[in-house]
Design a protein around this motif. Structure first.
Motif, short mmCIF file in Angstrom:
data_model
loop_
_atom_site.label_atom_id
_atom_site.label_comp_id
_atom_site.label_asym_id
_atom_site.label_seq_id
_atom_site.Cartn_x
_atom_site.Cartn_y
_atom_site.Cartn_z
N SER A 26 1.30 -1.38 -0.05
CA SER A 26 0.15 -0.10 -0.03
C SER A 26 0.56 1.30 0.05
CB SER A 26 -1.29 -0.25 0.96
OG SER A 26 -1.58 -1.02 1.48
N ILE A 27 2.12 1.46 0.75
CA ILE A 27 3.38 2.30 1.23
C ILE A 27 3.19 2.30 -0.98
CG2 ILE A 27 4.57 3.29 1.99
CD1 ILE A 27 2.48 4.01 3.52
N PHE A 28 3.91 1.36 -1.37
CA PHE A 28 4.49 1.62 -2.36
C PHE A 28 3.89 2.20 -3.53
CE2 PHE A 28 6.32 0.38 -6.79
CZ PHE A 28 7.59 0.81 -5.60
N PRO A 33 4.84 7.46 -5.44
CA PRO A 33 4.53 8.13 -6.84
C PRO A 33 4.26 10.25 -6.00
CG PRO A 33 2.98 5.99 -6.68
CD PRO A 33 3.46 6.37 -5.37
N LEU A 34 2.70 9.61 -5.62
CA LEU A 34 2.99 11.14 -4.74
C LEU A 34 5.10 11.70 -4.53
CD1 LEU A 34 -0.13 10.42 -1.90
CD2 LEU A 34 0.18 11.61 -4.61
N TYR A 35 5.24 10.72 -3.83
CA TYR A 35 6.46 11.70 -2.76
C TYR A 35 6.88 11.72 -4.43
CZ TYR A 35 11.29 11.34 -0.33
OH TYR A 35 12.20 12.31 -0.30
N THR A 36 7.45 11.45 -5.12
CA THR A 36 8.60 11.54 -6.35
C THR A 36 8.14 12.52 -6.91
OG1 THR A 36 7.06 9.74 -7.98
CG2 THR A 36 9.50 9.17 -6.20
N LYS A 37 7.07 13.20 -7.13
CA LYS A 37 5.93 13.92 -8.17
C LYS A 37 6.14 14.90 -6.93
CE LYS A 37 2.71 15.79 -11.14
NZ LYS A 37 2.41 14.52 -12.42
N GLY A 38 5.54 15.59 -5.62
CA GLY A 38 5.78 16.30 -4.80
C GLY A 38 6.62 16.99 -4.73
N VAL A 39 7.79 16.01 -3.88
CA VAL A 39 9.06 16.11 -3.13
C VAL A 39 10.08 16.37 -4.05
CG1 VAL A 39 10.45 15.33 -1.28
CG2 VAL A 39 8.61 15.61 -1.06
N LEU A 40 10.60 15.07 -5.17
CA LEU A 40 11.21 15.17 -6.17
C LEU A 40 11.38 16.25 -7.00
CD1 LEU A 40 12.22 11.46 -5.36
CD2 LEU A 40 13.42 13.08 -3.52
N CYS A 41 10.60 16.32 -7.12
CA CYS A 41 9.66 16.66 -8.95
C CYS A 41 10.24 16.40 -9.90
CB CYS A 41 10.52 18.36 -8.92
SG CYS A 41 10.20 19.72 -7.96
N TYR A 42 9.78 14.54 -9.82
CA TYR A 42 10.44 13.28 -10.46
C TYR A 42 8.98 12.44 -10.79
CZ TYR A 42 12.15 8.88 -12.72
OH TYR A 42 12.85 8.03 -13.42
N ARG A 47 9.45 6.80 -16.43
CA ARG A 47 10.94 5.67 -16.02
C ARG A 47 9.39 5.03 -15.47
NH1 ARG A 47 14.79 9.79 -16.06
NH2 ARG A 47 15.85 9.59 -16.91
N GLY A 48 8.37 4.48 -15.62
CA GLY A 48 6.98 3.39 -15.15
C GLY A 48 7.69 1.83 -15.31
#
Length: 104
Positions: A26-28, A33-42, A47-48
């Protein structure tokens, strides 16, 4: 007379395996996806395939905890799997709430 086994320890192991897998899944699936887009701007959509590879390796762990039910009680393995998966479902419902409470 036969020696009693520690049923509590066996039950705990049966619950921790599926619950840990459900929590991690569930976390993954929800938070990464929220973390990579919001924090890492990725953008993870670029790269799915990395996510697919990671999910493939993650699915290999499920065989490890399903065997525990069969090893402990072959006659009641299906009943035990259904009960531990019920507990794991509750853990899965809590998975998005906990990081939301921890991370502002």
């Amino acid at each position: 007379m036969a020696e009693d086994t520690d049923v509590g320890a066996d039950s705990g192991a049966l619950i921790i395996g599926p619950s840990g897998f459900a929590w991690g899944n569930s976390i993954f699936t929800l938070q990464v996806p929220l973390y990579t887009k919001g924090v890492l701007c990725y953008d993870i959509a670029e790269r799915g395939y990395l996510v697919l590879i990671a999910k493939g390796f993650e699915s290999c762990t499920a065989s490890g905890y399903f065997v525990n039910h069969i090893d402990l009680s072959p006659n009641y393995a299906y009943t035990m799997i259904s009960m531990t998966n019920c507990v794991a479902s509750v853990v899965t419902m809590l998975a998005p709430i906990v990081p939301g409470a921890i991370i502002p």
